[in-house]
Design a protein around this motif. Structure first.
Motif, PDB file in Angstrom:
ATOM      1  N   PRO A  51      -6.980   1.337   3.398  1.00 56.75           N
ATOM      2  CA  PRO A  51      -6.365   2.462   4.106  1.00 56.75           C
ATOM      3  C   PRO A  51      -5.238   3.099   3.289  1.00 56.75           C
ATOM      4  O   PRO A  51      -4.763   2.533   2.307  1.00 56.75           O
ATOM      5  CB  PRO A  51      -5.807   1.810   5.370  1.00 56.75           C
ATOM      6  N   MET A  52      -4.825   4.269   3.729  1.00 55.45           N
ATOM      7  CA  MET A  52      -3.716   4.966   3.086  1.00 55.45           C
ATOM      8  C   MET A  52      -2.409   4.242   3.413  1.00 55.45           C
ATOM      9  O   MET A  52      -2.122   3.916   4.565  1.00 55.45           O
ATOM     10  CB  MET A  52      -3.643   6.415   3.584  1.00 55.45           C
ATOM     11  N   VAL A  53      -1.622   3.986   2.375  1.00 57.23           N
ATOM     12  CA  VAL A  53      -0.334   3.291   2.528  1.00 57.23           C
ATOM     13  C   VAL A  53       0.770   4.136   1.896  1.00 57.23           C
ATOM     14  O   VAL A  53       0.593   4.704   0.813  1.00 57.23           O
ATOM     15  CB  VAL A  53      -0.364   1.904   1.853  1.00 57.23           C
ATOM     16  N   THR A  54       1.891   4.200   2.573  1.00 59.72           N
ATOM     17  CA  THR A  54       3.092   4.842   2.031  1.00 59.72           C
ATOM     18  C   THR A  54       4.145   3.773   1.781  1.00 59.72           C
ATOM     19  O   THR A  54       4.415   2.946   2.659  1.00 59.72           O
ATOM     20  CB  THR A  54       3.661   5.896   2.998  1.00 59.72           C
ATOM     21  N   VAL A  55       4.727   3.780   0.602  1.00 62.52           N
ATOM     22  CA  VAL A  55       5.826   2.875   0.267  1.00 62.52           C
ATOM     23  C   VAL A  55       7.117   3.680   0.320  1.00 62.52           C
ATOM     24  O   VAL A  55       7.272   4.663  -0.411  1.00 62.52           O
ATOM     25  CB  VAL A  55       5.644   2.251  -1.126  1.00 62.52           C
ATOM     26  N   GLN A  56       8.020   3.289   1.195  1.00 60.69           N
ATOM     27  CA  GLN A  56       9.312   3.975   1.324  1.00 60.69           C
ATOM     28  C   GLN A  56      10.392   3.184   0.597  1.00 60.69           C
ATOM     29  O   GLN A  56      10.533   1.975   0.809  1.00 60.69           O
ATOM     30  CB  GLN A  56       9.696   4.144   2.792  1.00 60.69           C
ATOM     31  N   LEU A  57      11.169   3.889  -0.228  1.00 61.27           N
ATOM     32  CA  LEU A  57      12.246   3.277  -1.001  1.00 61.27           C
ATOM     33  C   LEU A  57      13.555   3.999  -0.680  1.00 61.27           C
ATOM     34  O   LEU A  57      13.916   4.987  -1.332  1.00 61.27           O
ATOM     35  CB  LEU A  57      11.947   3.373  -2.505  1.00 61.27           C
TER      36      LEU A  57
ATOM     37  N   LYS B  20       1.830  10.256   4.731  1.00 63.93           N
ATOM     38  CA  LYS B  20       0.387  10.369   4.929  1.00 63.93           C
ATOM     39  C   LYS B  20      -0.227   9.017   5.275  1.00 63.93           C
ATOM     40  O   LYS B  20      -1.359   8.958   5.745  1.00 63.93           O
ATOM     41  CB  LYS B  20      -0.268  10.913   3.662  1.00 63.93           C
ATOM     42  N   GLY B  21       0.505   7.943   5.021  1.00 65.74           N
ATOM     43  CA  GLY B  21      -0.047   6.606   5.197  1.00 65.74           C
ATOM     44  C   GLY B  21      -0.141   6.156   6.640  1.00 65.74           C
ATOM     45  O   GLY B  21       0.699   6.510   7.472  1.00 65.74           O
ATOM     46  N   GLU B  22      -1.156   5.333   6.906  1.00 66.91           N
ATOM     47  CA  GLU B  22      -1.271   4.670   8.208  1.00 66.91           C
ATOM     48  C   GLU B  22      -0.304   3.490   8.287  1.00 66.91           C
ATOM     49  O   GLU B  22       0.072   3.055   9.378  1.00 66.91           O
ATOM     50  CB  GLU B  22      -2.691   4.137   8.400  1.00 66.91           C
TER      51      GLU B  22
END
Length: 488
Positions: free
Chosen positions: A52-58, A136-138
């Motif tokens: 799946p789509m993943v977003t990494v937040q920093l 955009k990530g789930e």
């Protein structure tokens, strides 16, 4: 017995009973942890057919010493490039922004978005919420600036979301600079107990655990369903964790997946971190205790939630018990109190035996050999003394949290120090203003040292170890504080 002396007896007794209440919860978590070691945590779920789509937040704010290391680590994540986006949530007002802009040019194939806000409203919680509107990530993985996620992080955590009831997966912190100094070794000693015994024990009970602010991954739907990030406490991670679990979302803790990070190498940085964690914990307790108590959760879940949310109150209990113990010692020397009171009081000291077993179990997980484990006999008394020495500082934080006094989110300075020869003194983010509580800690250290000497002179040894540890703890905290606040 005079009314004043009776008051001291009640204060001491109530404080020690609270510590006993907390230690019983710890004993149960230790039991559950031991069961976990015997039974294991079950099979690892298979990888999905389609990732799946993943977003990494920093989220970063003025991180000139570590931000490049962070970006480099995230760039090595083993995950399909078309299913990964990275948000650098940059609230900096120094050269960190320029360092980020230069560093991201080295990774043209990485979908990295450098996001700036017009102001720092809401601090870290505000930055995460702002970024969440753009993802955009789930699924949302979060790393603080001093973390260096391993390449396998996403592929080891994302499969657990195949269970649609799982809202968050937390991994275990490890320590890049554990061996930097005595202070970092003692911090690792404390955190290992949390990340081994407490998190594993609570998770195995299906009790509430907490996202630790970093080194974890969320289902986006869970964050939104629980009310999104909120900035009314200093521990937005603990707050969201309880809101999500109260709504029925399950959390998964993975002790076998490591997330390396840096420990504060100086006392001033440690104190700023401790103050934020402790005050935020107290604020979260005020916010959620009523809801937990009146919920339909099983009794064991409520009990551990109470111990979890009120764990910062242990510092208040230690401070009150230590101060009340002085007139009680005087009364005992002068035969002003019945002997039965001290016999009952001695039973509450079993709390410290339970706590020592918890920390020994965690220490043993990191130290394999007998000679290494023998180091526990040195580290635990020092750790316990240092924790007692932080009682005043952290009790002030708890009191502010309970009474609703607001304060800004003070970030913990990062250093990027892993070897002892590296110097922390050049760090530009250090707070060089020594607070008044540091002087009070020095005075308390001298006070308990005098009390310990006086008890030896009088031949009364019942509280000698307690007062000696308080003296060592407060004097150590004062020394390390003075060292880290003064200009060099």
């Amino acid at each position: 017995m005079s009314l004043l002396l009776l008051l001291f007896v009640l204060v001491y007794g109530m404080a020690m009973l609270f510590i006993l209440f907390y230690s019983v919860a710890q004993a149960h978590l230790l039991y559950r942890f031991r069961l976990f070691l015997k039974r294991g945590h079950g099979a690892t779920p298979p990888a999905p057919d389609v990732w799946p789509m993943v977003t990494v937040q920093l989220p970063v704010y003025n991180e000139r010493y570590v931000v490049e290391r962070l970006i480099g680590a995230v760039a090595t994540l083993d995950y399909p490039a078309d299913k990964l986006e990275v948000q650098l949530l940059d609230d900096s007002d120094d050269e960190t922004t320029q360092l980020i802009q230069a560093k991201i040019q080295q990774y043209p194939r990485l979908n990295l978005q450098h996001i700036r806000r017009p102001d720092r409203s809401g601090y870290k919680a505000g930055a995460l919420k702002h970024g969440l509107d753009l993802v955009k990530g789930e699924y949302i993985a979060i790393f603080d600036a001093d973390f260096t996620p391993k390449p396998h992080f996403l592929k080891r955590t994302v499969p657990y979301f195949a269970d649609e009831s799982v809202g968050m997966v937390q991994t275990r912190w490890t320590h890049l600079n554990r061996e930097y100094s005595l202070l970092t070794r003692l911090q690792a000693f404390a955190l290992d107990a949390h990340f081994y015994v407490e998190q594993v024990g609570r998770n195995s009970l299906s009790a509430y655990i907490n996202f630790n602010g970093t080194g974890g991954i969320w289902r986006k739907e869970t964050i939104l369903d629980a009310g999104n990030w909120q900035d009314d406490t200093l521990t937005e991670d603990l707050d969201l964790s309880y809101r999500a679990q109260i709504k029925g979302w399950k959390f998964k803790y993975l002790p076998e997946v490591e997330s390396p990070a840096e420990l504060p190498p100086v006392m001033s940085a440690l104190k700023s971190q401790q103050f934020r964690w402790t005050k935020g914990g107290a604020e979260s307790a005020v916010k959620h205790l009523g809801t937990v108590v009146h919920s339909d959760a099983p009794l064991k879940v409520k009990y551990h939630a109470l111990a979890h949310l009120l764990n910062s109150a242990v510092f208040v209990a230690v401070l009150l018990a230590s101060l009340a113990s002085i007139p009680l010692l005087w009364a005992r020397v002068n035969n002003q109190l019945p002997e039965e009171i001290f016999t009952i009081g001695a039973a509450t000291l079993l709390s410290f035996l339970v706590i020592s077993l918890v920390y020994f179990q965690a220490f043993s997980r990191e130290k394999a050999s007998f000679s290494d484990r023998a180091g526990f006999l040195l580290y635990f008394p020092l750790f316990l003394s240092l924790s007692m020495g932080l009682a005043l500082h952290n009790a002030v934080a708890v009191w502010e949290g309970w009474t609703g006094r607001k304060s800004p989110f003070i970030r913990t300075p990062k250093f990027n120090l892993e070897a002892p020869q590296h110097r922390w003194q050049e760090n530009l983010y250090l707070n060089l203003r020594m607070p008044f509580t540091t002087y009070a800690e020095g005075l308390l250290g001298l006070l308990f040292l005098a009390v310990a000497v006086w008890s030896v002179v009088k031949g009364e040894y019942g509280l000698l170890i307690f007062h000696s540890m308080l003296a060592i703890g407060y004097l150590l905290v004062f020394y390390y504080s003075f060292q880290s606040y003064k200009k060099t």
